[in-house]
Design a protein around this motif. Structure first.
Motif, PDB file in Angstrom:
ATOM      1  N   CYS A 118      87.408   9.353  14.113  1.00 46.68           N
ATOM      2  CA  CYS A 118      88.298  10.465  13.724  1.00 46.68           C
ATOM      3  C   CYS A 118      87.675  11.485  12.782  1.00 46.68           C
ATOM      4  CB  CYS A 118      89.553   9.923  13.028  1.00 46.68           C
ATOM      5  SG  CYS A 118      90.587   8.916  14.073  1.00 46.68           S
ATOM      6  N   GLY A 156      94.526   3.568  17.171  1.00 46.47           N
ATOM      7  CA  GLY A 156      93.084   3.363  17.196  1.00 46.47           C
ATOM      8  C   GLY A 156      92.394   4.216  18.243  1.00 46.47           C
TER       9      GLY A 156
ATOM     10  N   PHE B 114      96.705  14.454  18.824  1.00 44.47           N
ATOM     11  CA  PHE B 114      96.011  13.416  18.063  1.00 44.47           C
ATOM     12  C   PHE B 114      96.776  12.090  18.144  1.00 44.47           C
ATOM     13  CE2 PHE B 114      94.649  11.698  13.718  1.00 44.47           C
ATOM     14  CZ  PHE B 114      93.467  11.172  14.217  1.00 44.47           C
ATOM     15  N   ALA B 117      95.863  10.641  21.328  1.00 46.91           N
ATOM     16  CA  ALA B 117      94.489  10.116  21.306  1.00 46.91           C
ATOM     17  C   ALA B 117      94.435   8.740  20.650  1.00 46.91           C
ATOM     18  CB  ALA B 117      93.572  11.088  20.563  1.00 46.91           C
ATOM     19  N   CYS B 118      95.332   8.478  19.707  1.00 46.28           N
ATOM     20  CA  CYS B 118      95.254   7.251  18.894  1.00 46.28           C
ATOM     21  C   CYS B 118      96.253   6.178  19.291  1.00 46.28           C
ATOM     22  CB  CYS B 118      95.507   7.571  17.420  1.00 46.28           C
ATOM     23  SG  CYS B 118      94.266   8.603  16.678  1.00 46.28           S
ATOM     24  N   LYS B 143      90.725  19.895  21.377  1.00 50.96           N
ATOM     25  CA  LYS B 143      90.689  19.570  19.951  1.00 50.96           C
ATOM     26  C   LYS B 143      92.072  19.165  19.462  1.00 50.96           C
ATOM     27  CE  LYS B 143      86.939  22.526  18.300  1.00 50.96           C
ATOM     28  NZ  LYS B 143      86.622  23.569  17.300  1.00 50.96           N
ATOM     29  N   THR B 144      92.147  18.058  18.767  1.00 54.96           N
ATOM     30  CA  THR B 144      93.393  17.613  18.166  1.00 54.96           C
ATOM     31  C   THR B 144      93.082  17.156  16.754  1.00 54.96           C
ATOM     32  OG1 THR B 144      93.184  15.259  18.700  1.00 54.96           O
ATOM     33  CG2 THR B 144      94.078  16.689  20.434  1.00 54.96           C
ATOM     34  N   ILE B 146      94.580  16.435  12.327  1.00 55.29           N
ATOM     35  CA  ILE B 146      95.431  16.728  11.178  1.00 55.29           C
ATOM     36  C   ILE B 146      94.553  17.163  10.006  1.00 55.29           C
ATOM     37  CG2 ILE B 146      97.293  15.142  11.848  1.00 55.29           C
ATOM     38  CD1 ILE B 146      96.112  13.082   9.897  1.00 55.29           C
ATOM     39  N   GLY B 156      90.505  13.926  13.328  1.00 57.33           N
ATOM     40  CA  GLY B 156      91.015  14.253  14.646  1.00 57.33           C
ATOM     41  C   GLY B 156      90.206  13.633  15.758  1.00 57.33           C
ATOM     42  N   ALA B 157      90.437  14.153  16.956  1.00 57.81           N
ATOM     43  CA  ALA B 157      89.763  13.601  18.134  1.00 57.81           C
ATOM     44  C   ALA B 157      89.657  14.694  19.191  1.00 57.81           C
ATOM     45  CB  ALA B 157      90.556  12.420  18.695  1.00 57.81           C
ATOM     46  N   PHE B 158      88.714  14.517  20.115  1.00 57.46           N
ATOM     47  CA  PHE B 158      88.717  15.304  21.332  1.00 57.46           C
ATOM     48  C   PHE B 158      89.535  14.528  22.362  1.00 57.46           C
ATOM     49  CE2 PHE B 158      84.932  17.071  19.329  1.00 57.46           C
ATOM     50  CZ  PHE B 158      85.072  18.420  19.594  1.00 57.46           C
TER      51      PHE B 158
END
Lengths: 365, 365
Positions: A118, A156, B114, B117-118, B143-144, B146, B156-158
């Motif tokens: 992350c 996760g 996000f 993603a998680c 793109k995601t 906080i 964040g995450a892609f």
């Protein structure tokens, strides 16, 4: 003696990585070839830090090495504690070219790995697992995450490390119960997929419990290789990978009944695998001799051969019904069709299941 | 009139997805072909919910549709608010086959994306952006994330969506300032990569400000197509993608100086692009006529043509020095070598930069 006894490549295309296994690697191995930029953040906990943090720092000569020490324990596997890693990264101005290093057991690995997944949308990380369970389990698979009050590991990411360093010497500081708990997962690989390995384990269990370094390296190597094969076939856990959950549905019920932390995960899985073997025999899928052989090996690793005192078949039933593995309501179990061969099935007979539950529940006190 | 005016495929191999653009799609389009399982969780905020939540629900006939309404605003783009999404998913027992739907502007899209993603290490999500800025910016790129108290978008995450639905009618509820702010990013695509589009924009800016539906659909389509080309060439933002930051280094300095929320992101980027055009002309890389053309178009979109009152060249210098785009200390800027052609450069002359900063800072009050 500082040498790499075994080296394994986890084959995941452009995300492949090596696992280096050996005695005394912590403090002597140079891990800078796997560091992406000039910054390293070692994440560990307050149990592991006094033992190995200085050795770990020495693996990164010439780099900016910062550290963050988390409180030890599954109960800290939450957002607040994860945020301590982000705080440290931002306070020390780590860029998106930083490399996180997870130094510790499964909780540290899951959290540091998730932080790496992350931070600035993904940075590199290196795993240095220091417990047997994390060495044979978390080293392969790329699972990272934290708990939510309503469920374990609910938040996760899949994030693969740059490399994994396993120093078998670090197991000398591990309590005997945790060695046995780790051996439960080692035995699991033999049961689900590797009959030769199972035979080898039967003749090696005493040396493993004695922490013989060469024997440990071999067991860890073969466990990681087995998991790597399964994961390579099913990286995103859509099917086959579920055989890695042998004993886990029973085991999760035991852990939940006992309250997390009372019984170690590996201990519950050990009992759960005995129950899976027992149920497989009642189904007629393996012989009673094979069942007894499996149970003997698990017992030989000093794992509990009964559910916790007071736990009833009804407790198992209600706790297994909410296990997240059962997506559509039917009870899905991993059972054995031979020693070294597992299947995912919804065909376990209700009567046989009840018999297994009764056989493993202790009489009420 | 409910029709898909434009359809664009974002080409990312096995993570490719379509963007559907049209008038009146919310409430009429059937999005169930993009829903992975039987469960849908719509994530929106308390400004958008009264306007579009019911229409959005109607896009998922036959599915279990749950909703979570977040407080509106960038200041809620944090872990606590993100956790409301996880709470809702777990309380409503959403499995890993659920589909999250982001209904709202950029903040909702970043957070719902996000969360997707998680949640259980990654579930499907659908973007329904309702602001012009999010339609032309967040629809493409994956793109995601906080914010962290020490930095925006640091966690964040892609994560790519299954599809994006853009209903141009939803812009009719948007404040005029936000329309202009969105147009800043639209103009950006013309400036960095598409001279034809720039010419088209010059003749269409009045219709866009009037929210003409067909013209909006065309502008959104061409913006998304342009961004999709750049992102396909550089999905993980290792190089080329940085040209999407035209005006952003100046713009971030303006936003930070003014305090987030005072000046809209797009407004700051608008001023920042004027400054980039001005500096490009001082460098001799574009003509003064081209600079004036760029500035005229940006001004025509009703974007501010000066830094905020009280901001000095020294404020710019110190704020730009900590901008995260400058990984190694040197000031990296996106400048123009033609109208429709951008470069990433560290070669801006200090004197020229100072002249541009002075030209855009208002005299002290």
């Amino acid at each position: 003696m500082h040498e790499i006894t075994r080296e394994l490549n986890v084959d995941l295309g452009d995300r492949s990585y090596p696992i280096l296994i050996g005695q005394g690697l912590l403090g002597t191995a140079d891990l800078t070839p796997w560091v992406v930029g000039s910054q390293v953040m070692i994440v560990t906990n307050d149990t592991v830090a006094p033992l190995y943090l200085e050795s770990a720092r020495a693996c990164f000569p010439g780099k900016q090495v910062d550290t963050v020490v988390l409180p030890d324990g599954e109960k800290f596997k939450d957002w607040q504690t994860l945020n301590l890693i982000f705080d440290a990264l931002l306070e020390k101005r780590h860029s998106r070219k930083t490399t996180l290093v997870a130094l510790g057991g499964g909780v540290v690995g899951d959290m540091a790995g998730f932080a790496a997944a992350c931070y600035q949308r993904g940075v590199a990380f290196i795993q240095v697992p220091t417990t047997l369970l994390s060495q044979v389990d978390s080293s392969v698979g790329g699972k990272t995450g934290i708990n939510h009050p309503l469920g374990k590991n609910m938040i996760g990411a899949f994030h693969q490390p740059e490399m994994v360093l396993i120093d078998t010497e670090s197991l000398q500081s591990l309590p005997a119960r945790e060695v046995s708990a780790g051996l439960a997962e080692v035995i699991k690989y033999g049961l689900i997929r590797a009959p030769d390995f199972l035979t080898w384990l039967e003749s090696s269990i005493a040396e493993l419990l004695d922490l013989d370094q060469q024997t440990l390296a071999e067991a860890i190597y073969r466990s990681c290789a087995c998991k790597a094969e399964v994961v390579a076939l099913d990286e995103r856990e859509s099917g086959l990978r579920a055989i890695l959950n042998l004993g886990h549905t029973f085991g999760h019920a035991i852990e939940t009944f006992a309250g997390y932390g009372t019984i170690l995960h590996g201990e519950a899985v050990g009992t759960g695998m005995m129950m899976a073997a027992d149920l497989s025999a009642r189904q007629g899928w393996i012989t009673e001799d094979d069942r007894d052989r499996a149970i003997r090996l698990i017992t030989g690793a000093r794992l509990p051969d009964r559910a916790p005192p007071g736990m009833t078949p009804e407790d198992f039933r209600s706790l297994m019904a909410v296990d997240k593995k059962n997506v559509d309501g039917s009870l899905r179990l991993v059972l054995l069709t031979a020693l070294g061969e597992a299947v995912i099935t919804e065909d376990a007979g209700a009567g046989h299941l009840q018999d297994t539950l009764q056989a493993y529940c202790q009489p009420a006190v």
